[in-house]
Scaffold this motif. Sequence first.
Motif, mmCIF file in Angstrom:
data_model
loop_
_atom_site.group_PDB
_atom_site.id
_atom_site.type_symbol
_atom_site.label_atom_id
_atom_site.label_comp_id
_atom_site.label_asym_id
_atom_site.label_seq_id
_atom_site.Cartn_x
_atom_site.Cartn_y
_atom_site.Cartn_z
ATOM 1 N N GLU A 1 -2.548 -9.705 -7.506
ATOM 2 C CA GLU A 1 -1.792 -8.391 -8.010
ATOM 3 C C GLU A 1 -2.205 -7.723 -9.294
ATOM 4 O O GLU A 1 -2.188 -6.516 -9.137
ATOM 5 C CB GLU A 1 -0.324 -8.768 -7.680
ATOM 6 N N LEU A 2 -2.332 -8.590 -10.324
ATOM 7 C CA LEU A 2 -2.803 -8.231 -11.529
ATOM 8 C C LEU A 2 -4.215 -7.453 -11.378
ATOM 9 O O LEU A 2 -4.202 -6.202 -11.833
ATOM 10 C CB LEU A 2 -2.800 -9.274 -12.680
ATOM 11 N N LEU A 3 -5.182 -8.081 -10.702
ATOM 12 C CA LEU A 3 -6.411 -7.195 -10.515
ATOM 13 C C LEU A 3 -6.284 -5.973 -9.551
ATOM 14 O O LEU A 3 -6.966 -5.250 -9.632
ATOM 15 C CB LEU A 3 -7.287 -8.208 -10.006
ATOM 16 N N GLY A 4 -5.281 -6.193 -8.591
ATOM 17 C CA GLY A 4 -5.037 -5.054 -7.379
ATOM 18 C C GLY A 4 -4.377 -3.838 -8.095
ATOM 19 O O GLY A 4 -4.544 -2.830 -7.366
ATOM 20 N N MET A 5 -3.692 -3.813 -9.205
ATOM 21 C CA MET A 5 -3.118 -2.845 -9.547
ATOM 22 C C MET A 5 -4.096 -1.402 -9.922
ATOM 23 O O MET A 5 -3.778 -0.385 -10.037
ATOM 24 C CB MET A 5 -2.565 -3.233 -11.047
ATOM 25 N N ALA A 6 -5.361 -1.890 -10.323
ATOM 26 C CA ALA A 6 -6.452 -0.840 -10.543
ATOM 27 C C ALA A 6 -6.628 -0.065 -9.327
ATOM 28 O O ALA A 6 -6.821 1.060 -9.173
ATOM 29 C CB ALA A 6 -7.752 -1.487 -11.168
ATOM 30 N N ASP A 7 -6.545 -0.585 -8.133
ATOM 31 C CA ASP A 7 -6.440 0.300 -7.010
ATOM 32 C C ASP A 7 -5.768 -0.116 -5.819
ATOM 33 O O ASP A 7 -5.634 -0.637 -4.855
ATOM 34 C CB ASP A 7 -8.209 -0.315 -6.188
ATOM 35 N N TYR A 8 -4.207 0.056 -6.629
ATOM 36 C CA TYR A 8 -3.207 -0.433 -5.520
ATOM 37 C C TYR A 8 -2.972 0.086 -4.475
ATOM 38 O O TYR A 8 -2.446 -0.250 -3.463
ATOM 39 C CB TYR A 8 -1.758 -0.179 -6.765
ATOM 40 N N ARG A 9 -3.503 1.435 -4.220
ATOM 41 C CA ARG A 9 -3.150 2.276 -2.892
ATOM 42 C C ARG A 9 -3.932 1.405 -1.796
ATOM 43 O O ARG A 9 -3.416 1.512 -0.653
ATOM 44 C CB ARG A 9 -3.665 3.773 -3.040
ATOM 45 N N SER B 1 3.607 -4.273 -1.492
ATOM 46 C CA SER B 1 4.421 -3.831 -0.216
ATOM 47 C C SER B 1 4.393 -2.086 -0.686
ATOM 48 O O SER B 1 3.729 -1.576 -1.340
ATOM 49 C CB SER B 1 5.870 -4.311 -0.511
ATOM 50 N N GLU B 2 5.002 -1.416 0.387
ATOM 51 C CA GLU B 2 5.079 -0.025 0.329
ATOM 52 C C GLU B 2 5.952 0.407 -1.151
ATOM 53 O O GLU B 2 5.835 1.491 -1.540
ATOM 54 C CB GLU B 2 5.425 0.491 1.583
ATOM 55 N N LEU B 3 6.994 -0.217 -1.038
ATOM 56 C CA LEU B 3 7.998 -0.056 -2.227
ATOM 57 C C LEU B 3 7.304 -0.400 -3.615
ATOM 58 O O LEU B 3 7.215 0.368 -4.553
ATOM 59 C CB LEU B 3 9.167 -0.983 -2.185
ATOM 60 N N ASP B 4 6.558 -1.393 -3.560
ATOM 61 C CA ASP B 4 5.414 -1.593 -4.863
ATOM 62 C C ASP B 4 4.610 -0.705 -5.082
ATOM 63 O O ASP B 4 4.560 -0.120 -6.440
ATOM 64 C CB ASP B 4 4.431 -2.909 -4.539
ATOM 65 N N LYS B 5 4.016 -0.015 -4.089
ATOM 66 C CA LYS B 5 3.067 1.123 -4.377
ATOM 67 C C LYS B 5 3.719 2.258 -4.762
ATOM 68 O O LYS B 5 3.396 3.155 -5.605
ATOM 69 C CB LYS B 5 2.247 1.349 -2.946
ATOM 70 N N LEU B 6 4.915 2.421 -4.157
ATOM 71 C CA LEU B 6 5.804 3.621 -4.793
ATOM 72 C C LEU B 6 6.173 3.488 -6.234
ATOM 73 O O LEU B 6 5.881 4.563 -6.947
ATOM 74 C CB LEU B 6 7.079 3.653 -3.794
ATOM 75 N N ILE B 7 6.449 2.505 -6.667
ATOM 76 C CA ILE B 7 6.608 2.163 -8.161
ATOM 77 C C ILE B 7 5.633 2.350 -8.958
ATOM 78 O O ILE B 7 5.358 3.059 -9.855
ATOM 79 C CB ILE B 7 7.307 0.832 -8.265
ATOM 80 N N LEU B 8 4.211 1.850 -8.299
ATOM 81 C CA LEU B 8 3.039 1.956 -9.190
ATOM 82 C C LEU B 8 2.623 3.441 -9.224
ATOM 83 O O LEU B 8 1.960 3.933 -10.202
ATOM 84 C CB LEU B 8 1.792 1.157 -8.426
#
Length: 198
Positions: free
Chosen positions: A106-114, A120-127
Amino acid sequence: MSRLKGVSDREAGPGARIAFFFTRRKLAQMTGLETADMLEPLRLYAHIPRLLTAYGRLEQAESRLDVLSPRHRALAELKAATTVRCAYCIDLGSQIARRWGITDEELLGMADYRNASCFSELDKLILRYATAVSQTPVEVSDELFAGLRAHFDTAQLVGLTHVITLGNLRARFNVALGIGSSGFSADRVCALPEGGGA
């Protein structure tokens, strides 16, 4: 090494010494370790004791914020840090996020979170919200806010926005004054700043 010299333990007045002590202890609890430069931002605030006191009160109030889950808080704070590209905040935030259950993936995935399947979809909304709030100019669409409104009540939305904007205050202060990574994450995985490598 920052662009300005911070107030040392020896030079600090009584209020700054107390702030240093409690901040060192709190950061050690949150990260599981102490680093040599962990107080660098605070050492600069210590040049203006009244500002240090006011900033300390703000940080204390924010630390007691309980309207968000640790996961949501970690994602919001860390995404603000990566958007502003604050090395200190990314380093510290990655270590805290890891201790709050955010995985290396998840730490590495934040750069391309979409496109990251670990969120989750909620995580992506927050990001997405943290990114929109942290960009200049701020561009939060009605559609994005409505998406968050479906998951969070008013207090939670105020808390989420505060966590992100306080993250921006920290990050922009640190970047402007040249405060870099302090070794909280050492050789462990860190989130990547927007636009590429650290």
